[in-house]
Design a protein around this motif. Structure first.
Motif, PDB file in Angstrom:
ATOM      1  N   MET A   1      34.000   1.750 -14.823  1.00 58.66           N
ATOM      2  CA  MET A   1      34.643   3.105 -14.778  1.00 58.66           C
ATOM      3  C   MET A   1      36.069   2.985 -14.799  1.00 58.66           C
ATOM      4  O   MET A   1      36.373   2.071 -14.208  1.00 58.66           O
ATOM      5  N   TYR A   2      36.655   3.829 -15.589  1.00 60.69           N
ATOM      6  CA  TYR A   2      38.520   3.532 -15.570  1.00 60.69           C
ATOM      7  C   TYR A   2      38.999   4.209 -14.433  1.00 60.69           C
ATOM      8  O   TYR A   2      38.385   5.117 -13.781  1.00 60.69           O
ATOM      9  N   ARG A   3      40.017   3.430 -14.030  1.00 57.90           N
ATOM     10  CA  ARG A   3      40.758   4.118 -12.868  1.00 57.90           C
ATOM     11  C   ARG A   3      41.962   4.707 -13.338  1.00 57.90           C
ATOM     12  O   ARG A   3      42.938   4.226 -13.682  1.00 57.90           O
ATOM     13  N   PHE A   4      41.765   6.078 -13.620  1.00 56.83           N
ATOM     14  CA  PHE A   4      42.649   7.148 -14.109  1.00 56.83           C
ATOM     15  C   PHE A   4      44.003   7.271 -13.183  1.00 56.83           C
ATOM     16  O   PHE A   4      43.829   7.425 -12.028  1.00 56.83           O
ATOM     17  N   ALA A   5      45.126   7.521 -13.788  1.00 61.28           N
ATOM     18  CA  ALA A   5      46.406   8.078 -13.108  1.00 61.28           C
ATOM     19  C   ALA A   5      46.901   8.979 -13.917  1.00 61.28           C
ATOM     20  O   ALA A   5      46.487   9.213 -14.996  1.00 61.28           O
ATOM     21  N   LEU A   6      47.834   9.625 -13.271  1.00 65.47           N
ATOM     22  CA  LEU A   6      48.655  10.688 -14.043  1.00 65.47           C
ATOM     23  C   LEU A   6      49.798  10.442 -14.007  1.00 65.47           C
ATOM     24  O   LEU A   6      50.638  10.375 -13.110  1.00 65.47           O
ATOM     25  N   ASN A   7      50.546  10.513 -15.210  1.00 67.60           N
ATOM     26  CA  ASN A   7      52.029  10.275 -15.495  1.00 67.60           C
ATOM     27  C   ASN A   7      52.641  11.781 -15.321  1.00 67.60           C
ATOM     28  O   ASN A   7      52.045  12.622 -15.953  1.00 67.60           O
ATOM     29  N   HIS A   8      53.815  11.883 -14.723  1.00 67.22           N
ATOM     30  CA  HIS A   8      54.470  13.256 -14.358  1.00 67.22           C
ATOM     31  C   HIS A   8      54.860  13.768 -15.969  1.00 67.22           C
ATOM     32  O   HIS A   8      54.974  15.027 -15.886  1.00 67.22           O
ATOM     33  N   MET A   9      55.165  13.117 -16.849  1.00 67.63           N
ATOM     34  CA  MET A   9      55.354  13.575 -18.256  1.00 67.63           C
ATOM     35  C   MET A   9      54.357  14.445 -18.812  1.00 67.63           C
ATOM     36  O   MET A   9      54.498  15.551 -19.374  1.00 67.63           O
ATOM     37  N   THR A  10      53.109  14.265 -18.589  1.00 63.53           N
ATOM     38  CA  THR A  10      52.040  14.979 -18.909  1.00 63.53           C
ATOM     39  C   THR A  10      51.882  16.515 -18.365  1.00 63.53           C
ATOM     40  O   THR A  10      51.429  17.461 -18.953  1.00 63.53           O
ATOM     41  N   LEU A  11      52.558  16.520 -17.047  1.00 63.14           N
ATOM     42  CA  LEU A  11      52.610  17.779 -16.464  1.00 63.14           C
ATOM     43  C   LEU A  11      53.982  18.126 -16.257  1.00 63.14           C
ATOM     44  O   LEU A  11      54.556  18.499 -15.135  1.00 63.14           O
ATOM     45  N   ALA A  12      55.058  18.119 -17.267  1.00 61.76           N
ATOM     46  CA  ALA A  12      56.487  18.047 -16.912  1.00 61.76           C
ATOM     47  C   ALA A  12      56.884  19.307 -16.435  1.00 61.76           C
ATOM     48  O   ALA A  12      58.085  19.188 -15.983  1.00 61.76           O
ATOM     49  N   LYS A  13      56.286  20.338 -16.418  1.00 62.50           N
ATOM     50  CA  LYS A  13      56.922  21.679 -15.869  1.00 62.50           C
ATOM     51  C   LYS A  13      56.389  21.799 -14.483  1.00 62.50           C
ATOM     52  O   LYS A  13      56.887  22.764 -13.832  1.00 62.50           O
ATOM     53  N   ALA A  14      55.319  20.947 -14.043  1.00 58.95           N
ATOM     54  CA  ALA A  14      54.763  20.986 -12.577  1.00 58.95           C
ATOM     55  C   ALA A  14      55.699  20.480 -11.740  1.00 58.95           C
ATOM     56  O   ALA A  14      56.522  19.414 -11.949  1.00 58.95           O
ATOM     57  N   SER A  15      55.773  20.828 -10.343  1.00 56.40           N
ATOM     58  CA  SER A  15      56.330  20.185  -9.063  1.00 56.40           C
ATOM     59  C   SER A  15      55.683  18.791  -8.814  1.00 56.40           C
ATOM     60  O   SER A  15      54.653  18.537  -9.203  1.00 56.40           O
ATOM     61  N   TYR A  16      56.411  18.178  -8.026  1.00 54.65           N
ATOM     62  CA  TYR A  16      55.938  16.762  -7.494  1.00 54.65           C
ATOM     63  C   TYR A  16      54.377  17.101  -6.741  1.00 54.65           C
ATOM     64  O   TYR A  16      53.419  16.552  -6.879  1.00 54.65           O
ATOM     65  N   THR A  17      54.460  18.207  -5.897  1.00 55.38           N
ATOM     66  CA  THR A  17      53.578  18.629  -5.148  1.00 55.38           C
ATOM     67  C   THR A  17      52.310  19.086  -6.122  1.00 55.38           C
ATOM     68  O   THR A  17      51.157  18.860  -5.717  1.00 55.38           O
ATOM     69  N   GLN A  18      52.728  19.761  -6.983  1.00 51.87           N
ATOM     70  CA  GLN A  18      51.699  20.113  -8.000  1.00 51.87           C
ATOM     71  C   GLN A  18      51.106  18.928  -8.916  1.00 51.87           C
ATOM     72  O   GLN A  18      49.847  19.027  -9.115  1.00 51.87           O
ATOM     73  N   LEU A  19      51.680  18.056  -9.254  1.00 55.38           N
ATOM     74  CA  LEU A  19      51.347  16.696  -9.779  1.00 55.38           C
ATOM     75  C   LEU A  19      50.214  15.938  -8.847  1.00 55.38           C
ATOM     76  O   LEU A  19      49.390  15.572  -9.315  1.00 55.38           O
ATOM     77  N   GLN A 264      36.111   7.768 -20.998  1.00 55.71           N
ATOM     78  CA  GLN A 264      35.039   7.173 -20.396  1.00 55.71           C
ATOM     79  C   GLN A 264      33.882   7.081 -20.908  1.00 55.71           C
ATOM     80  O   GLN A 264      33.129   6.007 -20.902  1.00 55.71           O
ATOM     81  N   ASP A 265      33.428   7.848 -21.901  1.00 58.57           N
ATOM     82  CA  ASP A 265      32.421   7.862 -22.593  1.00 58.57           C
ATOM     83  C   ASP A 265      32.160   6.472 -23.521  1.00 58.57           C
ATOM     84  O   ASP A 265      30.929   6.114 -23.803  1.00 58.57           O
ATOM     85  N   ALA A 266      33.151   5.977 -23.506  1.00 59.54           N
ATOM     86  CA  ALA A 266      33.128   4.678 -24.805  1.00 59.54           C
ATOM     87  C   ALA A 266      33.096   3.295 -23.939  1.00 59.54           C
ATOM     88  O   ALA A 266      32.824   2.206 -24.433  1.00 59.54           O
ATOM     89  N   VAL A 267      33.390   3.304 -22.639  1.00 61.64           N
ATOM     90  CA  VAL A 267      33.478   2.333 -21.970  1.00 61.64           C
ATOM     91  C   VAL A 267      31.987   1.486 -21.732  1.00 61.64           C
ATOM     92  O   VAL A 267      31.076   2.142 -21.668  1.00 61.64           O
ATOM     93  N   GLN A 268      32.059   0.092 -21.925  1.00 58.63           N
ATOM     94  CA  GLN A 268      30.700  -0.665 -21.850  1.00 58.63           C
ATOM     95  C   GLN A 268      30.880  -1.698 -20.928  1.00 58.63           C
ATOM     96  O   GLN A 268      30.920  -2.665 -21.143  1.00 58.63           O
ATOM     97  N   LEU A 269      30.898  -1.116 -19.747  1.00 56.17           N
ATOM     98  CA  LEU A 269      31.227  -2.345 -18.636  1.00 56.17           C
ATOM     99  C   LEU A 269      29.933  -2.490 -18.137  1.00 56.17           C
ATOM    100  O   LEU A 269      28.748  -2.145 -18.148  1.00 56.17           O
ATOM    101  N   GLU A 270      29.919  -4.030 -17.836  1.00 50.59           N
ATOM    102  CA  GLU A 270      28.364  -4.592 -17.256  1.00 50.59           C
ATOM    103  C   GLU A 270      28.200  -4.001 -15.985  1.00 50.59           C
ATOM    104  O   GLU A 270      29.332  -3.742 -15.065  1.00 50.59           O
ATOM    105  N   PRO A 271      27.106  -3.728 -15.401  1.00 48.04           N
ATOM    106  CA  PRO A 271      26.828  -3.281 -14.202  1.00 48.04           C
ATOM    107  C   PRO A 271      27.412  -4.263 -13.277  1.00 48.04           C
ATOM    108  O   PRO A 271      27.280  -5.227 -13.417  1.00 48.04           O
TER     109      PRO A 271
END
Length: 272
Positions: A1-19, A264-271
């Motif tokens: 499983m990937y450990r996702f994060a969010l860069n504020h640029m993706t929600l450039a119009k959002a406030s910090y608390t909304q991010l 995530q659908d493409a990831v092929q991690l070993e158990p």
């Protein structure tokens, strides 16, 4: 499983608390906060309170961005780095982002390497004093002074500075630079975005073309992530979209969830 994060640029119009709220809803591990968006960093909240707000949401502030044109040799870049490092320390971030010049197609390779080495030598004591990592992001644009991950890794190793410098593997810029080794062991964070416009040549792609990742992706995001996974990268994968249509989304939660599921659908991690 990937450990996702969010860069504020993706929600450039959002406030910090909304991010923070969106990142928490998506199950992200953290956020990247930027000083190049409209308004004050953290919307004027003090750094300590901003860090506590992130922790209360179950998130890490993974990085503060950015020191722009860090390798231009100007004396003010050291002061800028110190100031951003102090804010990062105060909010509990572990990294600051270092972005190279994007205006130097005329520089020789010798000058590019010399400037990179000088900058990293200058910033290293600052990063060590604050216990931070500097994230260096090679850009794929022809006008960029640092396009090669190999150059960065060789410089880091020459300076014996792997404890305070890591790469940003940006899938957009990796594609523009022609691919190559991924250096998973030197990578601190991965940035993902997608380009689906079939009419664009690679040399014409710009930040404004970077949307979310879907089946029309031309950058090979899933393949790049698989390559990193195969090389044992387990760090965060941060969604960084610049396109105006992403910033205007009425339902960013669904769109971001779709992108995360597609990757995530493409990831092929070993158990485990």
């Amino acid at each position: 499983m990937y450990r996702f994060a969010l860069n504020h640029m993706t929600l450039a119009k959002a406030s910090y608390t909304q991010l923070l709220a969106m990142a928490a809803q998506l199950g992200c591990v953290g956020v990247e906060v930027r000083n190049d968006l409209r308004g004050e960093l953290f919307d004027g909240m003090c750094a300590a309170d901003a860090g506590q707000a992130a922790r209360d949401a179950g998130l890490q502030i993974l990085a503060l961005a950015e020191v722009c044109a860090f390798d231009n040799g100007h004396a003010d870049k050291l002061a800028e780095t110190k100031a951003l490092a102090a804010l990062a320390s105060a909010c509990g971030a572990s990294c600051i982002s270092l972005i190279p010049r994007n205006d130097s197609p005329e520089l020789s390779e010798i000058d590019r390497r010399r400037n990179l080495t000088a900058a990293l030598q200058q910033f290293q004591p600052v990063l060590e004093a604050f216990g931070l990592v500097g994230l260096i992001e090679p850009l794929g644009f022809q006008s960029c002074s640092v396009r090669s991950k190999t150059d960065v890794v060789e410089t880091i190793e020459t300076l014996d500075a792997a404890h305070c410098y890591k790469l940003v593997h940006d899938t957009f810029h990796h594609h523009l630079a022609g691919g190559g080794p991924v250096f998973a062991e030197h990578t601190g964070i991965v940035h993902v975005s997608g380009v689906s416009n079939a009419r664009l040549s690679v040399c014409d792609m710009q930040d404004a073309d970077r949307g979310l990742v879907d089946a029309g992706d031309r950058l090979g995001n899933r393949e790049q992530l698989q390559q990193l996974t195969d090389a044992c990268y387990t760090g965060p994968v941060s969604i960084e979209a610049f396109a105006a249509d992403v910033h205007a989304l009425k339902d960013p939660l669904s769109a971001l969830s779709d992108t995360m599921a597609f990757l995530q659908d493409a990831v092929q991690l070993e158990p485990a």
